[in-house]
Enzyme design. Sequence first.
Site, mmCIF file in Angstrom:
data_model
loop_
_atom_site.group_PDB
_atom_site.id
_atom_site.type_symbol
_atom_site.label_atom_id
_atom_site.label_comp_id
_atom_site.label_asym_id
_atom_site.label_seq_id
_atom_site.Cartn_x
_atom_site.Cartn_y
_atom_site.Cartn_z
ATOM 1 N N CYS A 2 43.391 -10.150 88.898
ATOM 2 C CA CYS A 2 42.082 -11.156 88.637
ATOM 3 C C CYS A 2 41.585 -10.950 90.988
ATOM 4 O O CYS A 2 42.188 -10.782 91.142
ATOM 5 C CB CYS A 2 41.860 -12.337 88.256
ATOM 6 S SG CYS A 2 42.647 -12.454 86.830
ATOM 7 N N ARG A 52 37.435 -11.993 86.673
ATOM 8 C CA ARG A 52 38.593 -11.735 85.654
ATOM 9 C C ARG A 52 39.294 -10.199 84.910
ATOM 10 O O ARG A 52 38.533 -9.597 84.746
ATOM 11 C CB ARG A 52 39.131 -12.910 84.857
ATOM 12 C CG ARG A 52 39.724 -12.783 84.061
ATOM 13 C CD ARG A 52 39.522 -13.861 82.183
ATOM 14 N NE ARG A 52 41.017 -13.266 81.566
ATOM 15 C CZ ARG A 52 40.483 -14.375 79.755
ATOM 16 N NH1 ARG A 52 40.092 -14.526 79.586
ATOM 17 N NH2 ARG A 52 42.257 -14.176 79.507
ATOM 18 N N SER A 54 41.335 -9.289 82.586
ATOM 19 C CA SER A 54 41.941 -9.753 81.280
ATOM 20 C C SER A 54 43.315 -9.414 81.155
ATOM 21 O O SER A 54 42.998 -8.070 80.431
ATOM 22 C CB SER A 54 40.990 -10.548 79.882
ATOM 23 O OG SER A 54 40.659 -9.067 79.536
ATOM 24 N N ILE A 55 44.817 -9.697 81.072
ATOM 25 C CA ILE A 55 45.604 -9.151 80.064
ATOM 26 C C ILE A 55 46.295 -10.248 79.099
ATOM 27 O O ILE A 55 46.786 -9.605 77.766
ATOM 28 C CB ILE A 55 46.566 -9.281 81.345
ATOM 29 C CG1 ILE A 55 46.322 -8.692 82.874
ATOM 30 C CG2 ILE A 55 47.888 -8.333 81.288
ATOM 31 C CD1 ILE A 55 45.956 -6.715 82.162
ATOM 32 N N GLU A 83 50.200 -13.014 88.058
ATOM 33 C CA GLU A 83 50.302 -13.030 86.235
ATOM 34 C C GLU A 83 52.006 -14.383 86.545
ATOM 35 O O GLU A 83 52.805 -13.794 86.949
ATOM 36 C CB GLU A 83 51.308 -12.045 85.462
ATOM 37 C CG GLU A 83 50.271 -10.873 85.111
ATOM 38 C CD GLU A 83 49.730 -10.780 83.761
ATOM 39 O OE1 GLU A 83 49.369 -12.129 83.537
ATOM 40 O OE2 GLU A 83 48.599 -10.318 84.174
ATOM 41 N N ASP A 107 48.619 -18.262 80.396
ATOM 42 C CA ASP A 107 49.673 -18.256 81.550
ATOM 43 C C ASP A 107 48.951 -19.547 83.239
ATOM 44 O O ASP A 107 49.584 -19.862 83.410
ATOM 45 C CB ASP A 107 50.680 -17.365 82.186
ATOM 46 C CG ASP A 107 49.820 -15.990 82.361
ATOM 47 O OD1 ASP A 107 47.936 -16.282 82.418
ATOM 48 O OD2 ASP A 107 49.808 -15.446 83.867
ATOM 49 N N SER A 375 56.365 -0.605 87.970
ATOM 50 C CA SER A 375 56.048 0.509 88.965
ATOM 51 C C SER A 375 57.590 0.116 89.119
ATOM 52 O O SER A 375 58.050 -1.376 89.766
ATOM 53 C CB SER A 375 55.602 0.667 90.407
ATOM 54 O OG SER A 375 55.599 1.678 90.968
#
Length: 645
Positions: A2, A52, A54-55, A83, A107, A375
């Site tokens: 975010c 945000r 959102s994940i 995260e 989280d 990655s």
Amino acid sequence: MCGLLALVCDPDRSVTSEIVETVAGASHLMRHRGPDEPGTWSDDRAVLGFNRLSIIDIAHSHQPLRWGPPEAPQRYMLVFNGEIYNYLELREQLSSEFDVVFATEGDSETIVAAYHHWGPAALTRLRGMFAFAIWDTETAELFCARDPFGIKPLFMATGPSGTAVGSEKKCLLELAGPLGLDTAIDERALQHYTVLQYVPEPETLHRGVRRLESGCYARVRPGAAPEVTRYFVPRFAAVPFGARKEDAQARYDEITAVLEDSVAKHMRADVTVGAFLSGGIDSTAIAALAIRHNPNLITFTAGFEREGFSEVDVAVASAEAIGARHVTRVVSPGEFVEALPQIVWYLDEPVADPALVPLFFIAREARKHVKVVLSGEGADELFGGYTIYREPLSLKPFDFLPKGLRRSVGKLSGPLPEGMRGKSLLHRGSLTLEERYYGNARSFSDAQLRAVLPGFREQWVHTDVTAPIYAESQGWDPVARMQHIDLFTWLRGDILVKADKMTMANSLELRVPFLDPEVFAVAARLPLEQKITRTTTKYALRRALEPIVPAHVLNRAKLGFPVPIRHWLRAGELLEWSQQLIEASQTDEFIDRAAVRRMLDEHRTGVSDHSRRLWTVLIFMLWHAIVVERSITPQISEPTYPVEL
């Protein structure tokens, strides 16, 4: 993933509706970082803005997020970019030890609860990438922190009227008026940029804006300057040379286990996770481990039309070998030139690494299919992957020469013709490690700098940046010292900046499983001979990955995203673009344009290869035109992506 923004006003200035609107408008400039949901919160002392992406816990975990203990449930407000991959374990621990009850499944709450109960020590328990700000309404204090390696950015600006922190500098510059910031160009930072091809932390090209360094936290109180504290210093252990042979396999098994665990935790998401695949060992290893958790994994690679500047074929073979679906994006010279203004606008600070351009395009392509990618960044710095790390082995004979004789040998290289075999070896062998190595990039020598920078100063040298870092590694082996330098310079100044900015420009979250505290702890214990040999790099990592990575990439040198700017600057669209940019540039205060014209002409005619130096200057000129002159206005469209992928 975010974008956050927080403003703390000084005691003699209360938050007004006008200030709230200004912060909300500034926050909107980084809507690409979080197009799913904007948010703003304020009280009489502080304003928090948020965008945000959102994940995790998509339906809840809205931000700014309020949390507090039972006796003060409204106490804290959080804005958080990143995260926390061990949030489930931390939630369980907090519930068990302190009877914490969580209202969401995400989280974000974990961070505030951990800070409330453990204070700043909570940062060492967080396994993830993060930049966050917590406003304590009881103490009127803003607590800001950044992850150990600097994966996520956090800019800071303090003026006569208050302090602001944010994920992107453009947002803080938008608050320059209300804060009273000094927005003049920092010429010292510019000289560092011209040498290194990035602006080293904590500097930026604006005097009034700085960055909170990786592994640091700051306390911001109304009316006071931010108090910055370092909580994490990466230390490579002093391991005796010649580790016992029977210990070697145990080391490889330990590397494999910690990488498997890191990738498993980095796969935690309520959306689809894909992976970048460059064709080298690092990204291939991550993808091969990720597909165990997502059999439908999609991998992505970018390349160019020019032969020899693409890893597409190798990446396609790697994807086929591990069973992943693969997507490629070929970038034309025309697209390359057209995208540059957008890319530099997203960057905030100039970064003269051409590889960020294909990264921008592959991130845009990936966002059509997934919302998160893994990655391989960080493997080279942790496990000894750069060829330059082998230099101490080739220069070892010089260590046995008396200092005076060593210097005399170096002087012998002066009269030798440029390009003559042995000239560079003699010169570099005469120097100490601290003198000769300051990261993976050097665009200009001092003599070349004097020709290009009218404001060149002898005292603004690279040791401004590296000397304090070298001081922390006394007694380490030379490769470990070089790794330590790169963790604080090249990694966080170039590699992670382009990774964050180019993916976030496309509302895509990038995760880097190698840059995990547990992975670092294992890598830091490796002896020198398990990192570098005379014939290879990342020795232990390659051995550990033998059962995981396809054979055709196991010992292949990583190219990353090679870009043919050396060729393109000699003819065609990039040459024409360069000539026009130089003629129109209003940077005479900082750059000798006549010297740049000569460089371009020498490069165009094949007299010298000035591609890296030219690119460094051209990117600064483009940045100046966009940010300072406002003579170039990039076409930035509103992000329009599906919320769910």
